[in-house]
Scaffold this active site. Structure first.
Site, mmCIF file in Angstrom:
data_model
loop_
_atom_site.group_PDB
_atom_site.id
_atom_site.type_symbol
_atom_site.label_atom_id
_atom_site.label_comp_id
_atom_site.label_asym_id
_atom_site.label_seq_id
_atom_site.Cartn_x
_atom_site.Cartn_y
_atom_site.Cartn_z
ATOM 1 N N ASP A 85 11.098 26.905 -26.675
ATOM 2 C CA ASP A 85 10.784 28.297 -26.336
ATOM 3 C C ASP A 85 10.167 28.915 -27.593
ATOM 4 O O ASP A 85 10.197 28.319 -28.672
ATOM 5 C CB ASP A 85 12.074 29.057 -25.930
ATOM 6 C CG ASP A 85 11.808 30.518 -25.568
ATOM 7 O OD1 ASP A 85 10.739 30.800 -24.985
ATOM 8 O OD2 ASP A 85 12.652 31.389 -25.873
ATOM 9 N N SER A 86 9.666 30.135 -27.450
ATOM 10 C CA SER A 86 9.110 30.826 -28.622
ATOM 11 C C SER A 86 10.226 31.269 -29.570
ATOM 12 O O SER A 86 9.942 31.716 -30.676
ATOM 13 C CB SER A 86 8.337 32.061 -28.146
ATOM 14 O OG SER A 86 9.230 32.953 -27.509
ATOM 15 N N CYS A 137 10.517 28.581 -21.267
ATOM 16 C CA CYS A 137 9.724 29.772 -21.568
ATOM 17 C C CYS A 137 8.749 30.023 -20.413
ATOM 18 O O CYS A 137 7.888 29.178 -20.144
ATOM 19 C CB CYS A 137 8.966 29.527 -22.875
ATOM 20 S SG CYS A 137 7.800 30.817 -23.318
ATOM 21 N N CYS A 171 11.507 36.266 -17.973
ATOM 22 C CA CYS A 171 11.418 35.862 -19.388
ATOM 23 C C CYS A 171 12.818 35.417 -19.788
ATOM 24 O O CYS A 171 13.793 36.151 -19.549
ATOM 25 C CB CYS A 171 10.965 37.040 -20.246
ATOM 26 S SG CYS A 171 11.112 36.739 -22.022
ATOM 27 N N THR A 172 12.920 34.242 -20.385
ATOM 28 C CA THR A 172 14.255 33.694 -20.656
ATOM 29 C C THR A 172 15.039 34.549 -21.663
ATOM 30 O O THR A 172 16.266 34.563 -21.645
ATOM 31 C CB THR A 172 14.161 32.231 -21.137
ATOM 32 O OG1 THR A 172 13.219 32.160 -22.218
ATOM 33 C CG2 THR A 172 13.722 31.311 -20.014
ATOM 34 N N HIS A 173 14.329 35.259 -22.526
ATOM 35 C CA HIS A 173 15.035 36.145 -23.462
ATOM 36 C C HIS A 173 15.849 37.208 -22.722
ATOM 37 O O HIS A 173 16.926 37.610 -23.177
ATOM 38 C CB HIS A 173 14.040 36.865 -24.376
ATOM 39 C CG HIS A 173 13.532 36.045 -25.516
ATOM 40 N ND1 HIS A 173 12.597 35.067 -25.375
ATOM 41 C CD2 HIS A 173 13.844 36.078 -26.847
ATOM 42 C CE1 HIS A 173 12.327 34.533 -26.558
ATOM 43 N NE2 HIS A 173 13.080 35.122 -27.470
#
Ligand code: DGL
Length: 260
Positions: free
Chosen positions: A10-11, A73, A185-187
């Site tokens: 992921d980022s 992501c 968004c996974t965040h």
């Protein structure tokens, strides 16, 4: 049987929400997680840059001998998965906003999607919407400007910053009478409790964690890639910025800074 690790990237820390569930469900597997937090956020970069960064992450995971890659992501998946699948031979699993289940389940015929700017503008996201939206469900899109950056800075989820931003982003959708909110968004999975406080219990949150875990299990079975080990697996988490916020990281994961 294949005892090599499962690679995830992921980022930044967002994909840890996927990693946690995979680690729980696939007990004998080894995992390598790349947090490309030097290049975070991806959500306001061009498709070309997002693809280049995703290729770099996949190359690193292949170098680390991973047997499959899970893109944890949405921004990377929706902008680069087609290119990645052309370049790399190993199975690649992606994550996309769960608009299909939301469309199927909505009663008010109105759903909201909170995602990054680049996920919302991607061809894949637009095509999925078009392909599944036969009943002309109204879809309200909202980019979550600044949420990823604040989480990566280590701002506490209960802080006023998130309260204000989430209120600003979600209130217009609540007013439109949505009954499903898709987290694209996974965040944002780490903000679920704060989101629930704002949307209440009449709006259902849809994330894509379980579908990704199920797809990963399916691919491991199909390609006969499951670990043959009977001992408990482990996680190695690499990040490439100066530091990484520790709030969401399971203390049994091994964390290390690395250039990639
Ligand atoms: N966690 C990400 C996603 O699911 C990336 C967000 C970003 O870097 O902007 O889209």
């Amino acid at each position: 049987m294949d005892n090599r690790p499962i690679g995830i990237f992921d980022s930044g820390i967002g994909g840890i929400s996927i990693l946690n569930e995979l680690f729980k469900e696939l007990k004998n597997e080894q995992f390598i997680y790349l947090a490309d937090n030097k290049n975070c956020p991806y959500g306001n970069k061009s498709k070309k840059i997002i693809t280049e960064l995703s290729i770099k992450n996949c190359k690193e995971l292949i170098k680390l001998d991973c047997k499959i890659i899970v893109i944890a992501c949405n921004t990377s998946t929706t902008n680069s998965i087609e290119s990645l699948r052309k370049i790399f031979n190993c199975p690649i699993i992606g994550i996309e906003p769960g608009i299909k289940p939301a469309i199927l389940e909505t009663k008010t015929k109105k759903i909201g999607v909170l995602a990054t700017k680049k996920t919302l503008s991607s061809d894949i996201f637009c095509k999925t919407q078009y392909a599944n939206n036969r009943e002309k469900i109204k879809i309200y899109e909202q980019p979550g400007f600044g949420l990823v950056e604040s989480l990566e800075k280590g701002v506490k989820v209960k802080s006023i910053i998130f309260k204000q931003k989430l209120h600003q982003y979600l209130f217009p959708m609540i007013e439109k009478n949505i009954d499903h909110l898709v987290l694209g968004c996974t965040h944002y999975n780490f903000l679920k409790d704060e989101i629930k406080k704002i949307i209440g219990n009449k709006i259902t949150i849809v994330d894509s964690i379980i579908p990704v875990v199920n797809q990963t299990k399916k691919i491991l079975n199909e390609f006969n890639l499951s670990s043959g080990k009977t001992t408990h697996g482990s996680v190695k988490l690499f990040y490439n910025s100066k530091k990484i916020p520790k709030d969401f990281i399971n203390e049994i994961f091994k964390i290390e800074r690395k250039e990639f």
